[in-house]
Write a protein that holds these residues in place. Sequence first.
Motif, PDB file in Angstrom:
ATOM      1  N   GLY A  21       0.788  -1.225   0.000  1.00  0.00           N
ATOM      2  CA  GLY A  21       0.000   0.000   0.000  1.00  0.00           C
ATOM      3  C   GLY A  21       0.818   1.272   0.000  1.00  0.00           C
ATOM      4  N   SER A  38       0.141  -0.896  -6.515  1.00  0.00           N
ATOM      5  CA  SER A  38      -0.475  -2.212  -6.666  1.00  0.00           C
ATOM      6  C   SER A  38      -1.607  -2.146  -7.691  1.00  0.00           C
ATOM      7  CB  SER A  38      -1.031  -2.694  -5.325  1.00  0.00           C
ATOM      8  OG  SER A  38      -2.165  -1.933  -4.954  1.00  0.00           O
ATOM      9  N   VAL A  40      -4.492  -3.434  -7.350  1.00  0.00           N
ATOM     10  CA  VAL A  40      -5.732  -3.137  -6.617  1.00  0.00           C
ATOM     11  C   VAL A  40      -5.906  -1.629  -6.483  1.00  0.00           C
ATOM     12  CG1 VAL A  40      -6.862  -3.339  -4.364  1.00  0.00           C
ATOM     13  CG2 VAL A  40      -5.743  -5.322  -5.377  1.00  0.00           C
ATOM     14  N   GLU A  41      -4.848  -0.922  -6.095  1.00  0.00           N
ATOM     15  CA  GLU A  41      -4.911   0.535  -5.947  1.00  0.00           C
ATOM     16  C   GLU A  41      -5.154   1.205  -7.292  1.00  0.00           C
ATOM     17  OE1 GLU A  41      -4.681   4.312  -3.961  1.00  0.00           O
ATOM     18  OE2 GLU A  41      -5.241   2.275  -3.416  1.00  0.00           O
ATOM     19  N   TYR A  42      -4.508   0.724  -8.338  1.00  0.00           N
ATOM     20  CA  TYR A  42      -4.708   1.281  -9.676  1.00  0.00           C
ATOM     21  C   TYR A  42      -6.172   1.162 -10.102  1.00  0.00           C
ATOM     22  CZ  TYR A  42      -4.769   1.580 -14.744  1.00  0.00           C
ATOM     23  OH  TYR A  42      -5.100   1.909 -16.036  1.00  0.00           O
ATOM     24  N   HIS A  43      -6.760  -0.008  -9.926  1.00  0.00           N
ATOM     25  CA  HIS A  43      -8.155  -0.218 -10.326  1.00  0.00           C
ATOM     26  C   HIS A  43      -9.110   0.601  -9.461  1.00  0.00           C
ATOM     27  CE1 HIS A  43      -7.341  -3.053 -13.466  1.00  0.00           C
ATOM     28  NE2 HIS A  43      -6.579  -3.762 -12.646  1.00  0.00           N
ATOM     29  N   ARG A  44      -8.778   0.796  -8.191  1.00  0.00           N
ATOM     30  CA  ARG A  44      -9.598   1.626  -7.316  1.00  0.00           C
ATOM     31  C   ARG A  44      -9.583   3.069  -7.808  1.00  0.00           C
ATOM     32  NH1 ARG A  44      -9.406   5.280  -3.646  1.00  0.00           N
ATOM     33  NH2 ARG A  44      -7.140   5.390  -3.544  1.00  0.00           N
ATOM     34  N   LEU A  45      -8.402   3.574  -8.133  1.00  0.00           N
ATOM     35  CA  LEU A  45      -8.290   4.940  -8.633  1.00  0.00           C
ATOM     36  C   LEU A  45      -9.008   5.119  -9.970  1.00  0.00           C
ATOM     37  CD1 LEU A  45      -4.554   5.668  -7.780  1.00  0.00           C
ATOM     38  CD2 LEU A  45      -6.563   6.683  -6.694  1.00  0.00           C
ATOM     39  N   ALA A  47     -11.615   3.350 -11.093  1.00  0.00           N
ATOM     40  CA  ALA A  47     -13.060   3.313 -10.849  1.00  0.00           C
ATOM     41  C   ALA A  47     -13.538   4.629 -10.240  1.00  0.00           C
ATOM     42  CB  ALA A  47     -13.408   2.146  -9.930  1.00  0.00           C
ATOM     43  N   GLN A  48     -12.758   5.186  -9.325  1.00  0.00           N
ATOM     44  CA  GLN A  48     -13.110   6.461  -8.702  1.00  0.00           C
ATOM     45  C   GLN A  48     -13.146   7.576  -9.747  1.00  0.00           C
ATOM     46  OE1 GLN A  48     -10.342   7.679  -5.696  1.00  0.00           O
ATOM     47  NE2 GLN A  48     -11.461   9.521  -5.186  1.00  0.00           N
TER      48      GLN A  48
END
Length: 79
Positions: A21, A38, A40-45, A47-48
Motif C-alpha cells: 500500500g 499495486s 488493486v490501488e490502480y483499479h480503485r483509482l 473506478a473512482q
Amino acid sequence: MWSLQDARNRFSTVVDAALEGKPQVVTRRGKPAVVVLSAVEYHRLLAQAKATRGSFVDHLLAFPGTVARAKVTARSVDC
C-alpha cells in the motif's frame, strides 16, 4: 523515492512495498518519472475517476452560452 538504477536492482523490494500500500516513486535523471502501485490501488483509482466524471457529451452541453460565428461573405464561383 528510487533512482531508476536502484529500482532495477531491487525491483522485488519496490513491488513488495507497492503491494503493502505504499506507492513507490522512481526517478530518471533526478526527476520523478513513474510511480509503481499495486493493481488493486490502480483499479480503485480508475473506478473512482470514472465515477466522478461525466460523459463528454455532458461536458459539451454544459458549455455556457454560445460562440459568435465570424461574418463571411460568399465568393463568386464563376470561371
